[in-house]
Design a protein around this motif. Structure first.
Motif, PDB file in Angstrom:
ATOM      1  N   ILE A  42       0.867  -1.181   0.000  1.00 56.28           N
ATOM      2  CA  ILE A  42       0.000   0.000   0.000  1.00 56.28           C
ATOM      3  C   ILE A  42       0.898   1.223   0.000  1.00 56.28           C
ATOM      4  O   ILE A  42       1.946   1.247   0.667  1.00 56.28           O
ATOM      5  CB  ILE A  42      -0.949   0.004   1.215  1.00 56.28           C
ATOM      6  CG1 ILE A  42      -1.868   1.232   1.194  1.00 56.28           C
ATOM      7  CG2 ILE A  42      -0.186  -0.089   2.522  1.00 56.28           C
ATOM      8  CD1 ILE A  42      -2.941   1.204   2.277  1.00 56.28           C
ATOM      9  N   ASP A  43       0.534   2.206  -0.799  1.00 60.95           N
ATOM     10  CA  ASP A  43       1.281   3.462  -0.913  1.00 60.95           C
ATOM     11  C   ASP A  43       0.461   4.542  -0.207  1.00 60.95           C
ATOM     12  O   ASP A  43      -0.625   4.895  -0.654  1.00 60.95           O
ATOM     13  CB  ASP A  43       1.475   3.808  -2.393  1.00 60.95           C
ATOM     14  CG  ASP A  43       2.485   4.914  -2.616  1.00 60.95           C
ATOM     15  OD1 ASP A  43       2.589   5.809  -1.740  1.00 60.95           O
ATOM     16  OD2 ASP A  43       3.164   4.910  -3.652  1.00 60.95           O
ATOM     17  N   ILE A  44       0.974   5.038   0.913  1.00 61.64           N
ATOM     18  CA  ILE A  44       0.255   6.030   1.720  1.00 61.64           C
ATOM     19  C   ILE A  44       0.943   7.376   1.556  1.00 61.64           C
ATOM     20  O   ILE A  44       2.076   7.561   2.013  1.00 61.64           O
ATOM     21  CB  ILE A  44       0.238   5.634   3.212  1.00 61.64           C
ATOM     22  CG1 ILE A  44      -0.385   4.248   3.381  1.00 61.64           C
ATOM     23  CG2 ILE A  44      -0.515   6.663   4.037  1.00 61.64           C
ATOM     24  CD1 ILE A  44      -0.316   3.714   4.800  1.00 61.64           C
ATOM     25  N   ASP A  45       0.274   8.311   0.882  1.00 61.26           N
ATOM     26  CA  ASP A  45       0.918   9.608   0.628  1.00 61.26           C
ATOM     27  C   ASP A  45       0.095  10.798   1.110  1.00 61.26           C
ATOM     28  O   ASP A  45       0.446  11.941   0.834  1.00 61.26           O
ATOM     29  CB  ASP A  45       1.264   9.770  -0.855  1.00 61.26           C
ATOM     30  CG  ASP A  45       0.055   9.621  -1.767  1.00 61.26           C
ATOM     31  OD1 ASP A  45      -1.083   9.615  -1.252  1.00 61.26           O
ATOM     32  OD2 ASP A  45       0.241   9.508  -2.990  1.00 61.26           O
ATOM     33  N   THR A  46      -0.988  10.545   1.848  1.00 64.77           N
ATOM     34  CA  THR A  46      -1.788  11.608   2.444  1.00 64.77           C
ATOM     35  C   THR A  46      -2.089  11.237   3.895  1.00 64.77           C
ATOM     36  O   THR A  46      -2.454  10.091   4.172  1.00 64.77           O
ATOM     37  CB  THR A  46      -3.120  11.791   1.679  1.00 64.77           C
ATOM     38  OG1 THR A  46      -2.845  12.037   0.301  1.00 64.77           O
ATOM     39  CG2 THR A  46      -3.903  12.969   2.247  1.00 64.77           C
ATOM     40  N   ASP A  47      -1.911  12.213   4.821  1.00 65.92           N
ATOM     41  CA  ASP A  47      -2.109  11.921   6.252  1.00 65.92           C
ATOM     42  C   ASP A  47      -1.353  10.658   6.657  1.00 65.92           C
ATOM     43  O   ASP A  47      -1.879   9.780   7.341  1.00 65.92           O
ATOM     44  CB  ASP A  47      -3.602  11.752   6.577  1.00 65.92           C
ATOM     45  CG  ASP A  47      -4.381  13.041   6.408  1.00 65.92           C
ATOM     46  OD1 ASP A  47      -3.790  14.115   6.628  1.00 65.92           O
ATOM     47  OD2 ASP A  47      -5.557  12.982   6.050  1.00 65.92           O
ATOM     48  N   GLY A  48      -0.110  10.574   6.197  1.00 72.19           N
ATOM     49  CA  GLY A  48       0.641   9.333   6.312  1.00 72.19           C
ATOM     50  C   GLY A  48       0.811   8.816   7.718  1.00 72.19           C
ATOM     51  O   GLY A  48       0.620   7.620   7.970  1.00 72.19           O
ATOM     52  N   ASP A  49       1.172   9.675   8.657  1.00 75.81           N
ATOM     53  CA  ASP A  49       1.444   9.196  10.010  1.00 75.81           C
ATOM     54  C   ASP A  49       0.183   8.656  10.674  1.00 75.81           C
ATOM     55  O   ASP A  49       0.210   7.610  11.341  1.00 75.81           O
ATOM     56  CB  ASP A  49       2.054  10.318  10.853  1.00 75.81           C
ATOM     57  CG  ASP A  49       3.446  10.698  10.371  1.00 75.81           C
ATOM     58  OD1 ASP A  49       4.215   9.787  10.017  1.00 75.81           O
ATOM     59  OD2 ASP A  49       3.766  11.899  10.319  1.00 75.81           O
ATOM     60  N   ALA A  50      -0.945   9.345  10.488  1.00 67.93           N
ATOM     61  CA  ALA A  50      -2.201   8.886  11.085  1.00 67.93           C
ATOM     62  C   ALA A  50      -2.659   7.576  10.449  1.00 67.93           C
ATOM     63  O   ALA A  50      -3.091   6.647  11.139  1.00 67.93           O
ATOM     64  CB  ALA A  50      -3.274   9.953  10.933  1.00 67.93           C
ATOM     65  N   PHE A 100      -7.375   1.712   4.326  1.00 71.69           N
ATOM     66  CA  PHE A 100      -6.383   2.505   5.046  1.00 71.69           C
ATOM     67  C   PHE A 100      -5.985   3.791   4.324  1.00 71.69           C
ATOM     68  O   PHE A 100      -5.012   4.436   4.699  1.00 71.69           O
ATOM     69  CB  PHE A 100      -5.148   1.652   5.324  1.00 71.69           C
ATOM     70  CG  PHE A 100      -5.447   0.439   6.163  1.00 71.69           C
ATOM     71  CD1 PHE A 100      -5.763   0.568   7.514  1.00 71.69           C
ATOM     72  CD2 PHE A 100      -5.451  -0.828   5.599  1.00 71.69           C
ATOM     73  CE1 PHE A 100      -6.066  -0.546   8.279  1.00 71.69           C
ATOM     74  CE2 PHE A 100      -5.755  -1.950   6.358  1.00 71.69           C
ATOM     75  CZ  PHE A 100      -6.061  -1.799   7.708  1.00 71.69           C
ATOM     76  N   GLY A 101      -6.742   4.190   3.310  1.00 68.76           N
ATOM     77  CA  GLY A 101      -6.488   5.472   2.663  1.00 68.76           C
ATOM     78  C   GLY A 101      -5.253   5.499   1.802  1.00 68.76           C
ATOM     79  O   GLY A 101      -4.557   6.518   1.725  1.00 68.76           O
ATOM     80  N   GLY A 102      -4.948   4.386   1.125  1.00 70.24           N
ATOM     81  CA  GLY A 102      -3.791   4.340   0.244  1.00 70.24           C
ATOM     82  C   GLY A 102      -4.083   4.902  -1.134  1.00 70.24           C
ATOM     83  O   GLY A 102      -5.224   5.205  -1.479  1.00 70.24           O
ATOM     84  N   ASP A 103      -3.030   5.023  -1.932  1.00 62.48           N
ATOM     85  CA  ASP A 103      -3.151   5.521  -3.295  1.00 62.48           C
ATOM     86  C   ASP A 103      -3.871   4.469  -4.141  1.00 62.48           C
ATOM     87  O   ASP A 103      -3.364   3.351  -4.306  1.00 62.48           O
ATOM     88  CB  ASP A 103      -1.753   5.794  -3.854  1.00 62.48           C
ATOM     89  CG  ASP A 103      -1.783   6.366  -5.266  1.00 62.48           C
ATOM     90  OD1 ASP A 103      -2.880   6.457  -5.868  1.00 62.48           O
ATOM     91  OD2 ASP A 103      -0.702   6.719  -5.783  1.00 62.48           O
TER      92      ASP A 103
END
Length: 270
Positions: A42-50, A100-103
């Motif tokens: 998964i690529d997380i590039d927004t609100d990454g830490d949360a 989880f809000g990934g790309d």
């Protein structure tokens, strides 16, 4: 590797690696050239830490094999796997991105990812990619509790796999409809949590399932009623502050509020 390092250090290129191996002799990185499925990601590039905190705390997925920090607050998370074919892998990648809000673009089997130790030259100054290895296990499809019907119920209009006709709701879809109805009519959320957990003893973690379903439904309702993003986070934190550590409670509330916002936005554009 020495040549790649020299080129990368002197500003000539970024360095990537395929997440899955290619067939011998392949000259192109097409889906047909993928030899086998060895990773989910998964690529997380927004609100990454949360979002990363929510992923770490989730019981829907096992501990990741590696977590790459690709720039400030942006992450690529990988799990070593076996037992996946390309169709099941891509379905699971879509479910991971939604949950989880990934790309959503990072959901194909021929994806390339960054390599730790090299510089991400998209930034000035360049960012050195780092990695941590939380777990060295190899996971299989049964270790990922990302029920496709549950994801569909949470994001109306998003096709993942084959959606059932409205007349044949899954258990998760029925839970979502029932919880939404009860909340609209003023049912206490904590009472509703215990009722849903009792109904869904078939789940690996019924209480976690109930808490998340009810909190996402509540956040969605609060947004529809006009609450601000910060107010929704505050209400979610207040509801669960006695059950979760403060840092996790805050990250979880932000992730759930973001999920609810996406649901509403998707409904408006569907």
């Amino acid at each position: 590797m020495a040549w790649l390092s020299y080129e990368n250090q002197h500003g000539r290129n970024n360095v990537y690696v395929a997440a899955n191996p290619l067939n011998p002799g392949s000259r192109k990185r097409t889906k047909e050239s993928i030899a086998s499925v060895r990773h989910l990601y998964i690529d997380i590039d927004t609100d990454g830490d949360a979002r990363l905190a929510a992923l770490r705390a989730s019981e829907l997925v096992p501990p990741p094999t590696s977590i790459l920090s690709t720039s400030q607050g942006k992450y690529q998370v990988l799990w070593r796997v076996e037992g996946f074919d390309s169709a099941r892998q891509e379905q699971t990648l879509k479910q991971l991105a939604i949950a989880f809000g990934g790309d959503p673009a990072c959901t194909d089997c021929n994806r390339v990812l960054r390599v730790p130790g090299f510089l991400n030259r998209k930034y000035d100054p360049p960012y050195k990619v780092t990695v941590e290895y939380p777990d060295d296990s190899i996971w299989n499809p049964d270790d990922f509790e990302l029920d496709a019907s549950a994801v569909n119920a949470m994001l109306p209009g998003t096709p993942i796999g084959s959606r059932k006709p409205p007349s044949k709701r899954s258990h998760s879809e029925s839970d979502w409809a029932w919880v939404s109805h009860e909340l609209v009519h003023g049912k206490d959320a904590l009472t509703l949590t215990h009722e849903l957990a009792s109904k869904r003893a078939d789940k690996p973690n019924p209480l976690y399932y109930a808490q998340r379903t009810i909190d996402v439904a509540s956040a969605r309702l609060w947004f529809i009623e006009g609450s601000s993003f910060d107010d929704v986070i505050a209400m979610l934190k207040c509801r669960r502050c006695s059950e979760l550590p403060a840092a996790l409670c805050s990250a979880r509330a932000r992730e759930i509020a973001t999920t609810a916002q996406r649901m509403i936005a998707h409904r408006k554009t569907a």
